[in-house]
Enzyme design. Structure first.
Site, PDB file in Angstrom:
ATOM      1  CB  CYS A 179      -2.672   5.595   4.137  1.00  0.00           C
ATOM      2  SG  CYS A 179      -1.751   6.738   5.124  1.00  0.00           S
TER       3      CYS A 179
ATOM      4  CB  CYS B 203      -0.515   6.736  -8.434  1.00  0.00           C
ATOM      5  SG  CYS B 203       0.996   7.736  -8.452  1.00  0.00           S
TER       6      CYS B 203
ATOM      7  CD  GLU C 276      -7.304   3.388   1.286  1.00  0.00           C
ATOM      8  OE1 GLU C 276      -8.190   2.538   1.036  1.00  0.00           O
ATOM      9  OE2 GLU C 276      -6.208   3.094   1.754  1.00  0.00           O
TER      10      GLU C 276
HETATM   11  N1  SAH Z   1       2.783   9.574  -4.095  1.00  0.00           N
HETATM   12  C1  SAH Z   1       3.317  10.106  -2.915  1.00  0.00           C
HETATM   13  C2  SAH Z   1       2.355  10.101  -1.749  1.00  0.00           C
HETATM   14  C3  SAH Z   1       1.476   8.894  -1.621  1.00  0.00           C
HETATM   15  S1  SAH Z   1       2.304   7.398  -1.190  1.00  0.00           S
HETATM   16  C4  SAH Z   1       4.614   9.410  -2.548  1.00  0.00           C
HETATM   17  O1  SAH Z   1       4.928   8.404  -3.151  1.00  0.00           O
HETATM   18  O2  SAH Z   1       5.309   9.921  -1.680  1.00  0.00           O
HETATM   19  C5  SAH Z   1       2.598   7.713   0.535  1.00  0.00           C
HETATM   20  C6  SAH Z   1       3.706   6.901   1.132  1.00  0.00           C
HETATM   21  O3  SAH Z   1       3.324   5.523   1.214  1.00  0.00           O
HETATM   22  C7  SAH Z   1       4.976   6.946   0.323  1.00  0.00           C
HETATM   23  O4  SAH Z   1       6.101   7.169   1.145  1.00  0.00           O
HETATM   24  C8  SAH Z   1       5.017   5.571  -0.271  1.00  0.00           C
HETATM   25  O5  SAH Z   1       6.305   5.206  -0.600  1.00  0.00           O
HETATM   26  C9  SAH Z   1       4.416   4.732   0.821  1.00  0.00           C
HETATM   27  N2  SAH Z   1       3.934   3.431   0.368  1.00  0.00           N
HETATM   28  C10 SAH Z   1       3.350   3.139  -0.803  1.00  0.00           C
HETATM   29  N3  SAH Z   1       3.077   1.819  -0.872  1.00  0.00           N
HETATM   30  C11 SAH Z   1       3.472   1.287   0.289  1.00  0.00           C
HETATM   31  C12 SAH Z   1       3.451  -0.026   0.818  1.00  0.00           C
HETATM   32  N4  SAH Z   1       2.938  -1.052   0.132  1.00  0.00           N
HETATM   33  N5  SAH Z   1       3.950  -0.220   2.054  1.00  0.00           N
HETATM   34  C13 SAH Z   1       4.440   0.814   2.765  1.00  0.00           C
HETATM   35  N6  SAH Z   1       4.500   2.069   2.327  1.00  0.00           N
HETATM   36  C14 SAH Z   1       4.026   2.308   1.092  1.00  0.00           C
HETATM   37 FE1  SF4 Z   2       2.200   6.775  -6.726  1.00  0.00          FE
HETATM   38 FE2  SF4 Z   2       3.266   7.293  -4.321  1.00  0.00          FE
HETATM   39 FE3  SF4 Z   2       2.273   4.864  -4.905  1.00  0.00          FE
HETATM   40 FE4  SF4 Z   2       4.526   5.670  -6.051  1.00  0.00          FE
HETATM   41  S1  SF4 Z   2       4.187   5.318  -3.849  1.00  0.00           S
HETATM   42  S2  SF4 Z   2       2.806   4.683  -7.101  1.00  0.00           S
HETATM   43  S3  SF4 Z   2       4.109   7.827  -6.328  1.00  0.00           S
HETATM   44  S4  SF4 Z   2       1.120   6.744  -4.759  1.00  0.00           S
END
Ligand code: SAH
Ligand code: SF4
Length: 384
Positions: free
Chosen positions: A354, A115, A95
């Protein structure tokens, strides 16, 4: 579906497109023309590219096409946030989310289907890893969103709408959708170059952000190859807790990660790193942990800290921190002189992987099981 021997031109940055045109016996300036038609005007039909040599226009359809992954659905939130689900084959979907604000229009882009990092609080991590996206699939998300929004607003190529929430196109990209971009570096790098290229989207380096859970060697590579803004998903003030929340920490612990951030700042377009910190009730949100976070980063890395409200989902077993606790945590950081923001939740009425969005996250990224309630189905993307 891509025909054998037919390349998707969204896979190429300008250098690669020039090389490709060279192999077809064309001059490099043809690549610039082609690149501008594709990225600035959103044209995929070679017969409409009127200033290309007729010979090239006639040759191209049998050798190349231009296309984003097919759009499965569009969901629009009451606040203007829009999410598209793209079918990337094999039962996987990724997405992208567009978040219009008064001062910028942000597109949150995915880099992988699933991931492999497996963070405890992340729906994508729980889903496991399916595959890396290609450059065309990464750039395709931007190509589609930009030209879809332009068409909706009736904007000519290059034209910006008047400032305001509802007249924005994309002028800010964050690699914060599904996947770990620095574990798909080979496809990410040309995609970043396309985003930055003045003959394509011409985004400034400050307005392209790679978000990473901390793939240290690749932070160094990005600094050398294509320094853009960097966000690092920290989520814990010490190794013991971060090992649990972000398993990659066992390989690249905080000390190495923060050192990589300090090095990165030498080349970065901004003079700070953004640390993302997802607030999890009773896990990482105490005032002692806020003070530990201050000790960890203060006087060490020039940074801003962005506190993210957790997006709850059933399998996580975690809860969002209450807003008063988030505010108190922010006060400790700010009291120590660290610029701290609390991410405003957007698109509360739609779900998204996201991290920019809040809302109940479901397993909505499997095409076969996708949720249809409240979605606006789109026509399949044009065949190549
Ligand atoms: N893998 C990379 C980018 C994708 S995740 C990373 O981890 O930075 C993008 C952002 O969304 C990251 O900061 C991650 O910690 C946050 N994120 C992931 N799952 C989430 C959730 N359930 N609630 C809020 N933020 C979340
Ligand atoms: Fe992957 Fe980023 Fe999700 Fe961690 S927060 S599982 S690195 S997409």
């Amino acid at each position: 579906m891509q025909r054998p021997g037919v390349v998707n031109l969204l896979d190429f940055d300008l250098d690669a497109l020039s090389a490709h045109c060279g192999r077809l016996g064309e001059k490099p300036f043809r690549a610039v023309q082609l690149f501008r038609w594709i990225h600035q005007r959103g044209v995929s039909d070679f017969s409409q590219m009127t200033d290309l040599a007729r010979s090239l226009r006639e040759q191209l359809p049998s050798l190349a096409h231009v296309g984003a992954p097919p759009v499965v659905s569009e969901q629009a939130s009451d606040d203007g946030t829009t999410k598209w689900l793209f079918d990337v084959g094999g039962g996987n979907a990724v997405e992208s989310v567009f978040i219009p604000e008064a001062e910028r229009g942000t597109l949150c882009v995915s880099s992988q289907a699933g991931c492999a990092v497996g963070c405890r609080f992340c729906a994508t991590g729980h889903q496991g890893f399916s595959r890396n996206l290609t450059t065309a699939e990464i750039v395709g998300q931007l190509w589609f969103a930009e030209h879809h929004l332009r068409a909706r607003l009736g904007l000519a190529p290059g034209e910006r709408g008047p400032k305001g929430n509802d007249t924005r196109v994309v002028d800010n990209v964050v690699m914060m959708g599904m996947g770990e971009p620095l574990q798909n570096y080979g496809a990410l790098l040309p995609a970043l170059r396309v985003m930055l290229d003045d003959h394509a989207y011409g985004l400034s380096r400050r307005r392209v952000t790679v978000s990473t859970s901390g793939v240290v060697p690749m932070i160094h590579r990005l600094r050398e190859d294509c320094p853009v803004s960097l966000a690092v998903s920290l989520h814990a003030p010490d190794d013991a807790l971060r090992d649990q929340l972000v398993p990659l920490n066992r390989k690249y612990p905080l000390n190495e990660l923060l050192q990589a951030c300090v090095c990165y700042l030498d080349a970065a377009p901004r003079d700070f790193i953004t640390f993302e910190y997802c607030m999890l009730d009773g896990v990482n949100d105490s005032l002692d942990q806020a003070r530990a976070l201050v000790r960890l980063v203060h006087d060490r890395v020039a940074c801003k800290i962005n506190l993210i409200p957790f997006n709850p989902f059933a399998q996580s077993g975690l809860k969002r921190s209450p807003s008063e606790r988030v505010a108190a945590f922010a006060d400790v950081l700010q009291g120590a002189g660290i610029v701290t923001t609390i991410r405003r939740t957007r698109g509360d009425d739609i779900a998204a992987a996201c991290g920019q969005l809040a809302g109940e996250v479901q397993d909505r990224t499997r095409v076969a099981q996708r949720r249809t309630r409240g979605t606006i189905p789109l026509l399949p993307a044009e065949p190549a």
